[in-house]
Design a protein around this motif. Structure first.
Motif, mmCIF file in Angstrom:
data_model
loop_
_atom_site.group_PDB
_atom_site.id
_atom_site.type_symbol
_atom_site.label_atom_id
_atom_site.label_comp_id
_atom_site.label_asym_id
_atom_site.label_seq_id
_atom_site.Cartn_x
_atom_site.Cartn_y
_atom_site.Cartn_z
ATOM 1 N N CYS A 1 0.831 -1.201 0.000
ATOM 2 C CA CYS A 1 0.000 0.000 0.000
ATOM 3 C C CYS A 1 0.873 1.261 0.000
ATOM 4 O O CYS A 1 0.670 2.179 -0.796
ATOM 5 C CB CYS A 1 -0.915 -0.023 1.223
ATOM 6 N N GLY A 2 1.870 1.295 0.895
ATOM 7 C CA GLY A 2 2.748 2.462 0.967
ATOM 8 C C GLY A 2 3.548 2.671 -0.303
ATOM 9 O O GLY A 2 3.818 3.808 -0.712
ATOM 10 N N ASN A 3 3.907 1.576 -0.945
ATOM 11 C CA ASN A 3 4.720 1.651 -2.154
ATOM 12 C C ASN A 3 3.963 2.246 -3.335
ATOM 13 O O ASN A 3 4.548 2.923 -4.190
ATOM 14 C CB ASN A 3 5.222 0.250 -2.514
ATOM 15 N N ILE A 4 2.652 2.010 -3.388
ATOM 16 C CA ILE A 4 1.880 2.418 -4.564
ATOM 17 C C ILE A 4 0.933 3.579 -4.302
ATOM 18 O O ILE A 4 0.368 4.137 -5.258
ATOM 19 C CB ILE A 4 1.054 1.231 -5.109
ATOM 20 N N GLU A 5 0.723 3.991 -3.052
ATOM 21 C CA GLU A 5 -0.378 4.897 -2.773
ATOM 22 C C GLU A 5 -0.215 6.268 -3.432
ATOM 23 O O GLU A 5 -1.203 6.858 -3.896
ATOM 24 C CB GLU A 5 -0.615 5.043 -1.273
ATOM 25 N N GLN A 6 1.002 6.825 -3.482
ATOM 26 C CA GLN A 6 1.164 8.123 -4.121
ATOM 27 C C GLN A 6 0.870 8.030 -5.613
ATOM 28 O O GLN A 6 0.235 8.922 -6.189
ATOM 29 C CB GLN A 6 2.582 8.649 -3.888
ATOM 30 N N GLY B 1 2.816 -9.049 -2.394
ATOM 31 C CA GLY B 1 1.968 -7.949 -2.826
ATOM 32 C C GLY B 1 2.510 -7.260 -4.064
ATOM 33 O O GLY B 1 1.749 -6.901 -4.975
ATOM 34 N N ASN B 2 3.822 -7.077 -4.113
ATOM 35 C CA ASN B 2 4.406 -6.381 -5.256
ATOM 36 C C ASN B 2 4.391 -7.243 -6.523
ATOM 37 O O ASN B 2 4.339 -6.713 -7.640
ATOM 38 C CB ASN B 2 5.831 -5.956 -4.925
ATOM 39 N N THR B 3 4.441 -8.564 -6.363
ATOM 40 C CA THR B 3 4.270 -9.445 -7.528
ATOM 41 C C THR B 3 2.879 -9.259 -8.130
ATOM 42 O O THR B 3 2.712 -9.183 -9.354
ATOM 43 C CB THR B 3 4.478 -10.918 -7.123
ATOM 44 N N PHE B 4 1.888 -9.176 -7.257
ATOM 45 C CA PHE B 4 0.517 -8.934 -7.709
ATOM 46 C C PHE B 4 0.418 -7.601 -8.449
ATOM 47 O O PHE B 4 -0.200 -7.500 -9.515
ATOM 48 C CB PHE B 4 -0.419 -8.973 -6.498
ATOM 49 N N ILE B 5 1.052 -6.549 -7.894
ATOM 50 C CA ILE B 5 1.021 -5.235 -8.526
ATOM 51 C C ILE B 5 1.677 -5.287 -9.901
ATOM 52 O O ILE B 5 1.166 -4.741 -10.890
ATOM 53 C CB ILE B 5 1.731 -4.191 -7.640
ATOM 54 N N GLY C 1 7.863 4.983 -11.030
ATOM 55 C CA GLY C 1 6.601 5.121 -11.749
ATOM 56 C C GLY C 1 6.501 6.412 -12.546
ATOM 57 O O GLY C 1 5.768 6.476 -13.537
ATOM 58 N N ALA C 2 7.240 7.458 -12.120
ATOM 59 C CA ALA C 2 7.194 8.755 -12.791
ATOM 60 C C ALA C 2 8.259 8.906 -13.867
ATOM 61 O O ALA C 2 8.296 9.929 -14.551
ATOM 62 C CB ALA C 2 7.344 9.875 -11.760
ATOM 63 N N LEU D 1 6.482 -1.395 -12.959
ATOM 64 C CA LEU D 1 7.831 -1.575 -12.409
ATOM 65 C C LEU D 1 7.903 -1.205 -10.932
ATOM 66 O O LEU D 1 8.834 -1.603 -10.230
ATOM 67 C CB LEU D 1 8.845 -0.740 -13.196
ATOM 68 N N ILE D 2 6.918 -0.433 -10.438
ATOM 69 C CA ILE D 2 6.867 -0.151 -8.993
ATOM 70 C C ILE D 2 6.771 -1.467 -8.229
ATOM 71 O O ILE D 2 7.451 -1.670 -7.223
ATOM 72 C CB ILE D 2 5.667 0.749 -8.654
ATOM 73 N N GLY D 3 5.926 -2.373 -8.712
ATOM 74 C CA GLY D 3 5.804 -3.678 -8.071
ATOM 75 C C GLY D 3 7.075 -4.478 -8.172
ATOM 76 O O GLY D 3 7.508 -5.111 -7.202
#
Length: 462
Positions: free
Chosen positions: A28-33, A150-154, A276-277, A288-290
């Motif tokens: 959640c913290g990794n992707i929320e922004q 979680g990041n594999t799922f993302i 991501g940016a 790639l964030i995941g």
């Protein structure tokens, strides 16, 4: 299964429970922004960086009171209800509103203080001087497996998506909420070690036989002492946590703890946003964030597992070589990030960066940096858990509360300045603080080793 096996099993269950909760929360913290920048909503105006700053700000303020809560409620209930607050925070993203997002941020800050204080108490109670290094490594490796799942799922779910739809967001966060709830219930499988069940604390050579256990060490705060006695013990836990700030051992460790707070902010929230940016990484930059989170997790797991297995060797050589390895890994990562990622990446809009990096952005270099960030973080945290658990074993809950207080204050500050500081200044802050923190850790380790040779390596109270 013998007493030692039961204690190791407790550590494994503790690690698996944290793995489930932080599979949800760290993802959640990794992707929320990135998710927030993709919202099409007139009712939501918030920042992921600000949310994390609130979490760590409340976390820091709550840490000095957390030992009192653990003393009254016991470790099992403390971890269970704290985990529920994590689940509530993640669930907010299913139907987000600004007020509920920031309110949940404040609540999870309180829950985090209690959760980590109880975790430190369980870790210390199920360890002795011989096993604290191994147990710290085992717990850390299991915890950081959370970064893989979680990041594999993302990575798989968002591959090829240049914008995150409402359906994408809801699918992810409903799944993460369920995973977090499963972790909460696992804490009830932790059993009180045999030595404490029989009312006799395990005494190692050179330790005080009359060293008092914290009330949380009894495992179940609902039975036994009267409510007035529990209140007295809670007040005593708070006083001990406050006084522990001025001990020489904690003063020496404070800079290295502070560094872990700043670099935690960077790898858990800022660096994924930067990837991501970075439009130069191609149309799959969001997914790639995941993948970056997976690489961070691999670094954490490799470090935790290696230092757990090499516990006997590290006992002879001390903890300093591991900390130096962590500093070198981070310095290499910072340099590569500096030349691979544009300076405006932490602040860029959803469309991507406007500036160019020093080299053509490389996916391989970006993911290598993720691995190095995880490896270095593992080096610092496993050794801090080890030295604090060893020195402050008889006062473990207040000691770990102070540890988390210092770490979370710096994390809150770092998330706050991430709203406006470009990448190069964030990297420079970490370079300077990492160097100072490593020197202070070495001084604390030298003092601990000298105390061990003199038969006084343990901190026995205030």
């Amino acid at each position: 299964m013998g007493p030692e096996g039961k204690k190791l099993m407790n550590i494994i269950v503790l690690g698996v429970g944290f793995m489930f909760i932080f599979t949800a929360f760290q993802t959640c913290g990794n992707i929320e922004q990135t998710v927030i920048k993709s919202f099409n909503s007139t009712t939501f105006h918030a920042s992921g960086y600000t949310s994390m700053a609130i979490i760590y700000g409340v976390f820091s303020a709550s840490n000095l009171l957390a030992p009192s809560v653990v003393a009254v409620a016991g470790t099992h209930l403390s971890m269970f209800f704290s985990g529920l607050l994590y689940s509530a925070y993640i669930a907010v993203f299913v139907y987000p509103y600004t007020w509920s997002f920031y309110a949940a941020s404040a609540l999870v800050g309180v829950g985090a203080a209690v959760l980590w204080t109880a975790q430190g108490s369980v870790l210390a109670l199920n360890s002795d001087r011989r096993t604290i290094g191994r147990n710290s490594g085992v717990f850390w490796a299991l915890l950081q497996c959370s970064l893989l799942f979680g990041n594999t799922f993302i990575f798989l779910a968002w591959r090829g998506h240049e914008r995150i739809s409402d359906k994408d967001r809801q699918t992810v966060f409903i799944s993460l909420t369920v995973i977090s709830l499963a972790g909460c219930f696992l804490f009830f499988l932790i059993r009180t070690p045999d030595a404490e069940v029989s009312g006799r604390a395990e005494v190692a050579p050179g330790e005080r036989p009359d060293a008092p256990l914290l009330p949380s060490d009894s495992g179940d705060g609902a039975s036994g002492p009267s409510s007035s006695h529990l209140c007295s013990q809670a007040a005593d836990a708070f006083v001990q946590a406050c006084k522990m700030f001025v001990t020489k051992e904690m003063s020496l460790l404070s800079l290295s703890i502070a560094y872990t707070g700043v670099e935690l902010t960077f790898y858990s929230g800022v660096y994924g946003t930067c990837i991501g940016a970075t439009s130069g990484l191609g149309p799959d930059a969001k997914s790639l964030i995941g993948l970056s989170g997976i690489c961070v997790g691999l670094g954490e797991i490799v470090g935790g597992a290696a230092f757990g297995m090499l516990n006997k060797c590290s006992g002879r050589l001390g903890r300093n070589p591991v900390v130096l390895l962590g500093l070198l890994a981070h310095y290499l990562a910072f340099y590569l990030i500096f030349i691979n990622i544009a300076d405006d990446a932490p602040l860029a809009p959803d469309e991507g960066t406007q500036l160019a990096a020093f080299i053509r952005p490389s996916v391989g270099v970006a993911l290598l940096c993720s691995f190095l960030l995880g490896l270095g973080d593992s080096c610092f945290n496993t050794q801090l858990l080890s030295i604090i658990g060893s020195i402050f074993r008889d006062n473990s809950a207040p000691a770990f509360a102070v540890f988390k207080f210092i770490q979370s204050v710096l994390a809150a500050l770092a998330f706050f300045y991430s709203n406006f500081l470009p990448l190069r200044w964030q990297l420079l802050i970490m370079v300077a603080l990492g160097f100072a923190g490593s020197l202070s850790f070495m001084a604390a380790e030298r003092r601990a080793q000298a105390g061990g040779r003199e038969g006084g390596a343990r901190y026995d109270g205030i």
